[in-house]
Design a protein around this motif. Sequence first.
Motif, PDB file in Angstrom:
ATOM      1  N   MET A   3      33.918  49.816  62.444  1.00  0.00           N
ATOM      2  CA  MET A   3      34.755  49.835  61.249  1.00  0.00           C
ATOM      3  C   MET A   3      35.441  48.490  61.038  1.00  0.00           C
ATOM      4  SD  MET A   3      33.955  52.718  60.114  1.00  0.00           S
ATOM      5  CE  MET A   3      34.959  52.617  58.634  1.00  0.00           C
ATOM      6  N   GLU A   4      35.872  47.876  62.130  1.00  0.00           N
ATOM      7  CA  GLU A   4      36.477  46.538  62.033  1.00  0.00           C
ATOM      8  C   GLU A   4      35.463  45.531  61.501  1.00  0.00           C
ATOM      9  OE1 GLU A   4      38.279  43.129  65.045  1.00  0.00           O
ATOM     10  OE2 GLU A   4      38.308  45.231  65.660  1.00  0.00           O
ATOM     11  N   GLN A   5      34.240  45.625  61.987  1.00  0.00           N
ATOM     12  CA  GLN A   5      33.198  44.718  61.506  1.00  0.00           C
ATOM     13  C   GLN A   5      32.902  44.940  60.025  1.00  0.00           C
ATOM     14  OE1 GLN A   5      29.785  43.550  63.875  1.00  0.00           O
ATOM     15  NE2 GLN A   5      30.459  44.911  65.533  1.00  0.00           N
ATOM     16  N   LEU A   6      32.871  46.198  59.604  1.00  0.00           N
ATOM     17  CA  LEU A   6      32.615  46.495  58.189  1.00  0.00           C
ATOM     18  C   LEU A   6      33.725  45.933  57.301  1.00  0.00           C
ATOM     19  CD1 LEU A   6      31.302  50.182  58.416  1.00  0.00           C
ATOM     20  CD2 LEU A   6      29.969  48.155  57.802  1.00  0.00           C
ATOM     21  N   HIS A   7      34.966  46.090  57.715  1.00  0.00           N
ATOM     22  CA  HIS A   7      36.090  45.540  56.944  1.00  0.00           C
ATOM     23  C   HIS A   7      35.942  44.026  56.797  1.00  0.00           C
ATOM     24  CE1 HIS A   7      38.966  48.788  56.091  1.00  0.00           C
ATOM     25  NE2 HIS A   7      38.553  49.356  57.220  1.00  0.00           N
ATOM     26  N   GLY A   8      35.486  43.369  57.850  1.00  0.00           N
ATOM     27  CA  GLY A   8      35.305  41.921  57.792  1.00  0.00           C
ATOM     28  C   GLY A   8      34.242  41.505  56.796  1.00  0.00           C
ATOM     29  N   LEU A   9      33.170  42.276  56.712  1.00  0.00           N
ATOM     30  CA  LEU A   9      32.097  41.947  55.764  1.00  0.00           C
ATOM     31  C   LEU A   9      32.530  42.168  54.328  1.00  0.00           C
ATOM     32  CD1 LEU A   9      28.981  43.470  57.593  1.00  0.00           C
ATOM     33  CD2 LEU A   9      29.661  41.068  57.477  1.00  0.00           C
ATOM     34  N   VAL A  10      33.294  43.227  54.100  1.00  0.00           N
ATOM     35  CA  VAL A  10      33.746  43.520  52.738  1.00  0.00           C
ATOM     36  C   VAL A  10      34.624  42.391  52.205  1.00  0.00           C
ATOM     37  CG1 VAL A  10      35.201  45.079  51.380  1.00  0.00           C
ATOM     38  CG2 VAL A  10      33.493  46.018  52.937  1.00  0.00           C
ATOM     39  N   LYS A  11      35.372  41.755  53.081  1.00  0.00           N
ATOM     40  CA  LYS A  11      36.262  40.661  52.666  1.00  0.00           C
ATOM     41  C   LYS A  11      35.485  39.445  52.150  1.00  0.00           C
ATOM     42  CE  LYS A  11      40.090  41.859  55.755  1.00  0.00           C
ATOM     43  NZ  LYS A  11      40.885  41.451  56.947  1.00  0.00           N
ATOM     44  N   ALA A  46      21.758  43.137  61.687  1.00  0.00           N
ATOM     45  CA  ALA A  46      22.500  42.965  62.932  1.00  0.00           C
ATOM     46  C   ALA A  46      21.810  41.941  63.810  1.00  0.00           C
ATOM     47  CB  ALA A  46      22.622  44.291  63.669  1.00  0.00           C
ATOM     48  N   VAL A  47      22.608  41.207  64.547  1.00  0.00           N
ATOM     49  CA  VAL A  47      22.119  40.246  65.538  1.00  0.00           C
ATOM     50  C   VAL A  47      22.977  40.396  66.786  1.00  0.00           C
ATOM     51  CG1 VAL A  47      21.681  37.839  66.112  1.00  0.00           C
ATOM     52  CG2 VAL A  47      21.374  38.632  63.745  1.00  0.00           C
ATOM     53  N   ASN A  48      22.354  40.767  67.895  1.00  0.00           N
ATOM     54  CA  ASN A  48      23.063  40.911  69.178  1.00  0.00           C
ATOM     55  C   ASN A  48      24.296  41.799  69.061  1.00  0.00           C
ATOM     56  OD1 ASN A  48      21.208  39.165  70.446  1.00  0.00           O
ATOM     57  ND2 ASN A  48      22.382  37.377  69.781  1.00  0.00           N
ATOM     58  N   GLY A  49      24.131  42.915  68.362  1.00  0.00           N
ATOM     59  CA  GLY A  49      25.223  43.877  68.270  1.00  0.00           C
ATOM     60  C   GLY A  49      26.306  43.544  67.268  1.00  0.00           C
ATOM     61  N   LYS A  50      26.115  42.488  66.471  1.00  0.00           N
ATOM     62  CA  LYS A  50      27.085  42.099  65.456  1.00  0.00           C
ATOM     63  C   LYS A  50      26.508  42.340  64.065  1.00  0.00           C
ATOM     64  CE  LYS A  50      30.050  40.646  68.489  1.00  0.00           C
ATOM     65  NZ  LYS A  50      31.308  41.414  68.738  1.00  0.00           N
ATOM     66  N   LEU A  51      27.312  42.943  63.204  1.00  0.00           N
ATOM     67  CA  LEU A  51      26.864  43.240  61.845  1.00  0.00           C
ATOM     68  C   LEU A  51      26.902  41.997  60.964  1.00  0.00           C
ATOM     69  CD1 LEU A  51      28.712  46.620  61.182  1.00  0.00           C
ATOM     70  CD2 LEU A  51      26.257  46.306  61.607  1.00  0.00           C
ATOM     71  N   HIS A  52      25.927  41.923  60.064  1.00  0.00           N
ATOM     72  CA  HIS A  52      25.851  40.848  59.079  1.00  0.00           C
ATOM     73  C   HIS A  52      25.492  41.441  57.724  1.00  0.00           C
ATOM     74  CE1 HIS A  52      25.947  37.487  62.043  1.00  0.00           C
ATOM     75  NE2 HIS A  52      25.384  38.393  62.830  1.00  0.00           N
ATOM     76  N   LEU A  53      25.733  40.662  56.684  1.00  0.00           N
ATOM     77  CA  LEU A  53      25.319  41.061  55.342  1.00  0.00           C
ATOM     78  C   LEU A  53      23.796  41.139  55.268  1.00  0.00           C
ATOM     79  CD1 LEU A  53      27.668  38.808  53.170  1.00  0.00           C
ATOM     80  CD2 LEU A  53      27.972  41.232  53.726  1.00  0.00           C
ATOM     81  N   PRO A  54      23.269  41.813  54.263  1.00  0.00           N
ATOM     82  CA  PRO A  54      21.811  41.811  54.096  1.00  0.00           C
ATOM     83  C   PRO A  54      21.298  40.398  53.863  1.00  0.00           C
ATOM     84  CG  PRO A  54      22.894  42.731  52.157  1.00  0.00           C
ATOM     85  CD  PRO A  54      23.943  42.597  53.223  1.00  0.00           C
ATOM     86  N   ASN A  55      20.037  40.202  54.167  1.00  0.00           N
ATOM     87  CA  ASN A  55      19.419  38.877  54.025  1.00  0.00           C
ATOM     88  C   ASN A  55      19.572  38.376  52.590  1.00  0.00           C
ATOM     89  OD1 ASN A  55      17.621  36.704  53.757  1.00  0.00           O
ATOM     90  ND2 ASN A  55      16.260  37.531  55.318  1.00  0.00           N
ATOM     91  N   PRO A  56      20.273  37.254  52.384  1.00  0.00           N
ATOM     92  CA  PRO A  56      20.506  36.781  51.007  1.00  0.00           C
ATOM     93  C   PRO A  56      19.237  36.388  50.275  1.00  0.00           C
ATOM     94  CG  PRO A  56      21.237  35.151  52.620  1.00  0.00           C
ATOM     95  CD  PRO A  56      20.912  36.395  53.392  1.00  0.00           C
ATOM     96  N   VAL A  57      18.210  35.956  50.998  1.00  0.00           N
ATOM     97  CA  VAL A  57      16.950  35.567  50.367  1.00  0.00           C
ATOM     98  C   VAL A  57      16.301  36.757  49.670  1.00  0.00           C
ATOM     99  CG1 VAL A  57      14.626  34.683  50.804  1.00  0.00           C
ATOM    100  CG2 VAL A  57      16.583  33.706  52.019  1.00  0.00           C
TER     101      VAL A  57
END
Length: 241
Positions: A229-237, A182-193
């Motif tokens: 939940m909206e953020q999670l749906h966006g990441l799954v896409k 997460a960055v500033n309250g926004k979800l992100h995928l795990p670190n790709p590195v």
Amino acid sequence: MAELKGIEILTIEKNSFVMHPTLIWDEKQTLLIDTGMPGYMEDINLVMAKANKSLEDLTDILLTHQDIDHIGSLPEILTACTQHLTIYAHKEDIPYIEGNQPLLKANPAKFNEEQWEALPDSLKFIYLHPPKAQVTNSLEDGQLLPINEGLEIIHTPGHTPGHISLFHKKSGTLVAGDALTAVNGKLHLPNPVHTPDMNLAIQSIEKFLTYPITKIVCYHGGIVSDNVMEQLHGLVKLKTI
């Protein structure tokens, strides 16, 4: 956090790292989720005081996965505590945590000469002398720990083979470990590195869509509570075929 009774999200800032272990407790148990880097034991003890707890109160430690910034201070804590501690981890990561196999991302044999020389001396020492400890209890997907009215284990591989996340049923809180950042309250995928199989990691995130999640705790990034939940749906896409 008053709305999360029996849960404290810890924040440790040290040596340019910011990490968020989680403390969960009830009348019978006090569980620490992840232990930071080597040398973080006293820092953990200090931040536990926010919940009027200390290392002496611990009954259990749960490791979300094998990475050094999650298992690093486990040996120190085990040495310092006189009480018996139950140590939990997923069965897929136990051989690495116990030192029977080299850590997947901290194995000196996997670095070329240039990569190795670029590492700071402090990390070289840790990679050459990785933390290890015995795990007493193996975890599986769907398993329910009874602490604080129920903590469900969700196997979320991709970041490591045995990565797990945890869902606290009563509060709707997901402790994601490194399955999410997460960055500033926004979800992100795990670190790709540091995520060997990103498609598998996204498939793991897809599992979260079946849970009534209201808050997410990312080990790197802290609490996310807006439109989760909206953020999670966006990441799954973002998954590729």
